[in-house]
Design a protein around this motif. Structure first.
Motif, PDB file in Angstrom:
ATOM      1  N   ARG A   1       0.840  -1.199   0.000  1.00 40.15           N
ATOM      2  CA  ARG A   1       0.000   0.000   0.000  1.00 40.15           C
ATOM      3  C   ARG A   1       0.871   1.244   0.000  1.00 40.15           C
ATOM      4  N   ASP A   2       1.910   1.243   0.844  1.00 38.15           N
ATOM      5  CA  ASP A   2       2.821   2.381   0.900  1.00 38.15           C
ATOM      6  C   ASP A   2       3.545   2.583  -0.431  1.00 38.15           C
ATOM      7  N   LEU A   3       3.890   1.482  -1.093  1.00 35.94           N
ATOM      8  CA  LEU A   3       4.557   1.546  -2.384  1.00 35.94           C
ATOM      9  C   LEU A   3       3.594   1.874  -3.524  1.00 35.94           C
ATOM     10  N   ASN A   4       2.307   1.751  -3.248  1.00 35.43           N
ATOM     11  CA  ASN A   4       1.253   1.989  -4.232  1.00 35.43           C
ATOM     12  C   ASN A   4       1.301   0.979  -5.387  1.00 35.43           C
ATOM     13  N   ILE A   5       1.546  -0.292  -5.020  1.00 38.38           N
ATOM     14  CA  ILE A   5       1.482  -1.374  -5.995  1.00 38.38           C
ATOM     15  C   ILE A   5       0.650  -2.506  -5.385  1.00 38.38           C
ATOM     16  N   PRO A   6       0.047  -3.357  -6.218  1.00 38.86           N
ATOM     17  CA  PRO A   6      -0.756  -4.466  -5.682  1.00 38.86           C
ATOM     18  C   PRO A   6       0.081  -5.418  -4.827  1.00 38.86           C
ATOM     19  N   ALA A   7      -0.515  -5.917  -3.770  1.00 38.51           N
ATOM     20  CA  ALA A   7       0.179  -6.821  -2.847  1.00 38.51           C
ATOM     21  C   ALA A   7       0.664  -8.083  -3.557  1.00 38.51           C
ATOM     22  N   THR A   8      -0.152  -8.622  -4.453  1.00 32.70           N
ATOM     23  CA  THR A   8       0.254  -9.834  -5.164  1.00 32.70           C
ATOM     24  C   THR A   8       1.467  -9.571  -6.052  1.00 32.70           C
ATOM     25  N   THR A   9       1.519  -8.384  -6.632  1.00 32.26           N
ATOM     26  CA  THR A   9       2.668  -8.009  -7.467  1.00 32.26           C
ATOM     27  C   THR A   9       3.924  -7.923  -6.625  1.00 32.26           C
ATOM     28  N   LEU A  10       3.837  -7.262  -5.480  1.00 36.37           N
ATOM     29  CA  LEU A  10       4.995  -7.141  -4.596  1.00 36.37           C
ATOM     30  C   LEU A  10       5.470  -8.513  -4.136  1.00 36.37           C
ATOM     31  N   ASN A  11       4.560  -9.332  -3.658  1.00 34.66           N
ATOM     32  CA  ASN A  11       4.943 -10.660  -3.164  1.00 34.66           C
ATOM     33  C   ASN A  11       5.575 -11.512  -4.255  1.00 34.66           C
ATOM     34  N   SER A  12       4.993 -11.478  -5.450  1.00 32.18           N
ATOM     35  CA  SER A  12       5.551 -12.263  -6.567  1.00 32.18           C
ATOM     36  C   SER A  12       6.927 -11.746  -6.965  1.00 32.18           C
ATOM     37  N   PHE A  13       7.109 -10.431  -6.943  1.00 31.48           N
ATOM     38  CA  PHE A  13       8.420  -9.861  -7.273  1.00 31.48           C
ATOM     39  C   PHE A  13       9.453 -10.254  -6.228  1.00 31.48           C
ATOM     40  N   LEU A  14       9.105 -10.139  -4.954  1.00 26.24           N
ATOM     41  CA  LEU A  14      10.055 -10.473  -3.896  1.00 26.24           C
ATOM     42  C   LEU A  14      10.441 -11.952  -3.915  1.00 26.24           C
ATOM     43  N   LYS A  15       9.541 -12.808  -4.359  1.00 27.41           N
ATOM     44  CA  LYS A  15       9.830 -14.245  -4.477  1.00 27.41           C
ATOM     45  C   LYS A  15      10.597 -14.570  -5.752  1.00 27.41           C
ATOM     46  N   GLY A  16      10.728 -13.589  -6.654  1.00 26.66           N
ATOM     47  CA  GLY A  16      11.417 -13.819  -7.911  1.00 26.66           C
ATOM     48  C   GLY A  16      10.541 -14.478  -8.966  1.00 26.66           C
ATOM     49  N   GLU A  17       9.243 -14.469  -8.760  1.00 20.13           N
ATOM     50  CA  GLU A  17       8.311 -15.123  -9.680  1.00 20.13           C
ATOM     51  C   GLU A  17       7.880 -14.235 -10.840  1.00 20.13           C
ATOM     52  N   ARG A  18       8.047 -12.926 -10.696  1.00 14.69           N
ATOM     53  CA  ARG A  18       7.670 -12.012 -11.779  1.00 14.69           C
ATOM     54  C   ARG A  18       8.493 -10.750 -11.704  1.00 14.69           C
ATOM     55  N   GLU A  19       8.506 -10.044 -12.820  1.00 22.40           N
ATOM     56  CA  GLU A  19       9.193  -8.759 -12.893  1.00 22.40           C
ATOM     57  C   GLU A  19       8.161  -7.651 -12.670  1.00 22.40           C
ATOM     58  N   LEU A  20       8.642  -6.443 -12.505  1.00 22.12           N
ATOM     59  CA  LEU A  20       7.754  -5.307 -12.285  1.00 22.12           C
ATOM     60  C   LEU A  20       7.541  -4.537 -13.578  1.00 22.12           C
ATOM     61  N   SER A  21       6.343  -4.021 -13.738  1.00 26.63           N
ATOM     62  CA  SER A  21       6.056  -3.165 -14.887  1.00 26.63           C
ATOM     63  C   SER A  21       6.680  -1.795 -14.642  1.00 26.63           C
ATOM     64  N   PHE A  22       6.777  -1.001 -15.713  1.00 25.65           N
ATOM     65  CA  PHE A  22       7.301   0.352 -15.553  1.00 25.65           C
ATOM     66  C   PHE A  22       6.411   1.170 -14.614  1.00 25.65           C
ATOM     67  N   LYS A  23       5.116   0.934 -14.661  1.00 26.07           N
ATOM     68  CA  LYS A  23       4.185   1.640 -13.776  1.00 26.07           C
ATOM     69  C   LYS A  23       4.499   1.326 -12.313  1.00 26.07           C
ATOM     70  N   ASN A  24       4.713   0.051 -12.012  1.00 26.47           N
ATOM     71  CA  ASN A  24       5.024  -0.345 -10.637  1.00 26.47           C
ATOM     72  C   ASN A  24       6.396   0.152 -10.204  1.00 26.47           C
ATOM     73  N   LEU A  25       7.364   0.093 -11.108  1.00 25.43           N
ATOM     74  CA  LEU A  25       8.691   0.630 -10.794  1.00 25.43           C
ATOM     75  C   LEU A  25       8.608   2.125 -10.495  1.00 25.43           C
TER      76      LEU A  25
END
Length: 71
Positions: free
Chosen positions: A33-57
């Protein structure tokens, strides 16, 4: 996987742990929430399962920029 994203992943994990040290009930949902990105996106990125979009970056860099100016 790109090294610079691994460094960002590591930095975000450390940032989350630092915040959790000050507030034991601080969650990854609150961090996303503080980062203003979806929780599932953050968790998947931190696990190395997905990359971040330019919007999320962009959202993450806006957060980091505000943290630097507030410190």
């Amino acid at each position: 996987m790109r090294t610079d994203l691994n460094e960002l992943r590591s930095f975000l994990e450390k940032e989350f742990q630092k915040k959790k040290t000050f507030n034991s009930s601080y969650s990854k949902n609150a961090f996303s929430r503080d980062l203003n990105i979806p929780a599932t996106t953050l968790n998947s990125f931190l696990k190395g399962e997905r990359e971040l979009s330019f919007k999320n970056l962009n959202s993450i860099f806006k957060y980091l920029n505000s943290e630097i100016h507030c410190s």
